[in-house]
Design a protein around this motif. Structure first.
Motif, short mmCIF file in Angstrom:
data_model
loop_
_atom_site.label_atom_id
_atom_site.label_comp_id
_atom_site.label_asym_id
_atom_site.label_seq_id
_atom_site.Cartn_x
_atom_site.Cartn_y
_atom_site.Cartn_z
N PRO A 109 -7.46 -6.69 -6.43
CA PRO A 109 -8.42 -5.75 -5.53
C PRO A 109 -8.02 -4.70 -5.29
O PRO A 109 -8.55 -3.54 -4.59
N THR A 110 -6.85 -4.60 -5.05
CA THR A 110 -6.43 -3.45 -4.72
C THR A 110 -6.98 -1.69 -5.54
O THR A 110 -6.84 -0.70 -4.76
N GLY A 111 -7.44 -1.88 -6.26
CA GLY A 111 -7.32 -0.69 -7.31
C GLY A 111 -6.01 0.17 -7.90
O GLY A 111 -6.72 1.07 -9.35
N ALA A 112 -5.40 -0.03 -7.92
CA ALA A 112 -3.67 0.38 -8.38
C ALA A 112 -3.88 0.26 -9.83
O ALA A 112 -4.54 -0.71 -10.90
N VAL A 113 -3.55 1.50 -10.44
CA VAL A 113 -3.29 1.70 -11.88
C VAL A 113 -2.35 1.73 -12.27
O VAL A 113 -1.42 2.80 -12.00
N PHE A 114 -0.95 1.07 -12.63
CA PHE A 114 0.65 0.91 -12.92
C PHE A 114 0.72 2.39 -13.58
O PHE A 114 0.13 2.14 -14.68
N PRO A 165 -6.02 6.17 -1.71
CA PRO A 165 -7.14 7.08 -2.76
C PRO A 165 -6.91 5.70 -3.88
O PRO A 165 -6.07 5.18 -4.09
N VAL A 166 -8.98 5.49 -4.06
CA VAL A 166 -8.34 3.97 -5.35
C VAL A 166 -7.85 4.44 -6.94
O VAL A 166 -8.64 5.96 -7.00
N ALA A 167 -7.02 4.45 -7.48
CA ALA A 167 -6.98 5.59 -8.35
C ALA A 167 -7.79 4.33 -9.98
O ALA A 167 -8.28 5.06 -10.76
N GLY A 168 -8.28 3.42 -9.65
CA GLY A 168 -9.19 2.50 -10.99
C GLY A 168 -9.69 1.52 -10.07
O GLY A 168 -9.66 0.98 -8.97
N SER A 169 -10.36 0.69 -10.67
CA SER A 169 -10.97 -0.94 -11.02
C SER A 169 -12.86 0.06 -10.20
O SER A 169 -12.99 1.53 -10.27
N MET A 170 -13.57 -1.36 -10.13
CA MET A 170 -14.51 -0.64 -9.10
C MET A 170 -14.25 -1.48 -7.65
O MET A 170 -15.63 -1.56 -6.89
N TYR A 171 -13.04 -1.56 -7.00
CA TYR A 171 -12.90 -1.73 -6.15
C TYR A 171 -12.27 -1.04 -5.29
O TYR A 171 -11.38 -0.05 -6.24
N GLU A 173 0.56 -1.49 -0.11
CA GLU A 173 0.54 -0.25 -0.09
C GLU A 173 1.22 1.37 -0.08
O GLU A 173 0.64 2.42 -0.56
N GLU A 174 1.77 1.10 0.76
CA GLU A 174 2.86 2.47 1.18
C GLU A 174 3.39 2.66 -0.95
O GLU A 174 3.93 3.65 -0.71
N ASN A 175 3.40 2.07 -1.62
CA ASN A 175 3.53 1.88 -2.40
C ASN A 175 3.03 1.78 -3.74
O ASN A 175 2.83 2.01 -4.58
N GLN A 176 1.67 2.40 -3.51
CA GLN A 176 -0.18 1.92 -4.14
C GLN A 176 0.31 1.19 -5.24
O GLN A 176 -0.85 1.12 -5.68
N PHE A 177 0.19 -0.02 -4.19
CA PHE A 177 0.72 -1.35 -4.78
C PHE A 177 1.01 -1.35 -6.52
O PHE A 177 0.84 -1.94 -7.32
N GLN A 178 2.01 -0.59 -6.60
CA GLN A 178 2.74 -0.92 -8.07
C GLN A 178 4.04 -2.14 -8.16
O GLN A 178 4.53 -2.19 -6.99
N LEU A 179 3.75 -2.42 -8.50
CA LEU A 179 4.76 -3.04 -9.02
C LEU A 179 6.59 -3.17 -8.83
O LEU A 179 6.70 -1.95 -9.81
N ASP A 180 7.00 -3.51 -7.40
CA ASP A 180 8.52 -2.92 -8.07
C ASP A 180 9.51 -3.78 -8.82
O ASP A 180 9.24 -4.81 -8.72
#
Length: 383
Positions: free
Chosen positions: A174-179, A312-318, A144-151
């Motif tokens: 489910p995270t709503g992350a947008v890479f 903050p939710v960046a995307g998806s429906m969740y 979460e601290e990295n907005q669920f971006q893949l490192d």
């Protein structure tokens, strides 16, 4: 006969949290179900009318195995207009939803023991489909601290000489992350350097609110297999129409496999898809606006509840809501909240063990009035 006659891997019942939640949703009375990723929106009437007329005119027979020519051309035109990407129709295959496309791809590319990297939290069928295809899932956590971006460093560390593919999902369930474009470009460089497939599940492509969605294929055209469909943005879940876009040799192999699975996608759904894709600018933005408004409302309400937090939710429906302040794990939290308030979520554990157990997934697939009632009930709970 008994269960010993089953395949050995199914002789011991496995925990399936998503199935458990589905049963709870059906068997528990008077609940507010915020667990299911099925939009409450009805398919646009113009799509229904167009498909109905096509059926009346005789669209009731098989199409070509890869899909009706007009449907494949509509997909190609959609990507050209929306993203400036060009595909040949021999790269495209109509499938029975995006999950069917993913399964065909797994079967086409995996040999026993091949490893597939999946970023976690993840849509749970990915793992099972890799296993069913003889592969070995390798989980790489995101945080979460990295907005669920893949490192990319974590990704590189997971690659071995057995790695065959990387599955990515952005916007993410489910995270709503947008890479970000930067993240995608780094993933592409790793895949190209090691000659790996990137299987990019882009079913939520329209639901990007705080980061611009960019198709993965832009960064690694020779290595990317795109999975998508019309279920979410077009609110067509029950039509079961998806597609894959891949190098022609992968698509051809998927076709050979599909001869023994479904042969072709439903004709009426392809007809509906032709109309939908050709009118996406009129149909999709209305649906997306509804979910954007709901997710913004969810963020506002979560902020007022002491035992919940939400980035903050960046995307998806969740909304992937942090419940660590409650002191409960995700399964206990979901069971407790259901018992005390009649509101149902999905435990984060269903989406991975590493970080998921501190979260629940809320699907914004109910009207705002029901969301309001749900949060009114949650506000009365203490932990």
């Amino acid at each position: 006969m008994d269960q010993t006659k089953l395949a050995q891997r199914f002789q011991q019942p496995a925990e399936n949290l998503l199935m458990k939640i589905a049963v709870l949703a059906k068997e528990t009375e008077d609940i507010i179900d915020l667990s299911i990723g099925d939009p409450d929106i009805i398919t646009h009437q113009s799509i229904i009318d167009a498909a109905y007329q096509d059926v009346k005119n005789g669209a009731t027979k098989y199409t070509a195995p890869a899909g009706k020519k007009e449907f494949l051309e509509a997909i190609a035109s959609y990507y050209k207009q929306k993203y400036g990407l060009s595909f040949e129709t021999n790269q495209i295959r109509a499938t029975v939803g995006a999950l069917h496309a993913m399964y065909l791809v797994m079967q086409a590319i995996l040999d026993p023991g091949d490893e597939v990297i999946i970023h976690e939290p993840f849509f749970s069928p990915y793992k099972e489909q890799v296993v069913l295809s003889g592969g070995q899932p390798v989980m790489v956590p995101t945080y979460e601290e990295n907005q669920f971006q893949l490192d990319v460093e974590d990704l590189k560390a997971a690659v071995t000489d057995k790695t065959k593919a990387i599955i990515i999902n952005s916007p993410n369930n489910p995270t709503g992350a947008v890479f970000s474009a930067e993240t995608l470009e780094q993933i592409a460089k790793v895949a190209i350097a090691h000659d790996l497939f990137i299987i990019s599940d882009e079913i939520y492509e329209d639901f990007a609110f705080k980061e611009t969605f960019v198709p993965m294929v832009k960064f690694a055209p020779e290595h990317t297999i795109t999975i998508s469909g019309l279920s979410k943005g077009f609110a067509m879940t029950g039509w079961r129409i998806g597609y894959m876009i891949a190098p022609a040799f992968v698509n051809d192999t998927a076709g050979l496999i599909n001869e023994s699975v479904t042969y072709s996608a439903p004709t009426v759904s392809q007809q509906a898809g032709i109309y939908a894709l050709n009118h996406y600018q009129k149909i999709v933005p209305e649906n997306v606006a509804i979910f954007k408004e709901r997710l913004e409302y969810i963020e506002e309400r979560v902020a007022t509840i002491p035992y919940l937090t939400l980035s903050p939710v960046a995307g998806s429906m969740y909304a992937f809501i942090n419940i660590s302040r409650s002191g409960l794990d995700s399964v206990a939290f979901v069971e407790t909240v259901l018992e005390k308030s009649g509101v149902l979520f999905v435990p984060g554990k269903a989406f991975g063990q590493t970080v998921g157990d501190e979260y629940i997934r809320l699907a914004a697939t109910q009207p705002k009035e029901l969301l309001r009632e749900a949060f009114d009930r949650l506000e009365k709970l203490t932990f």
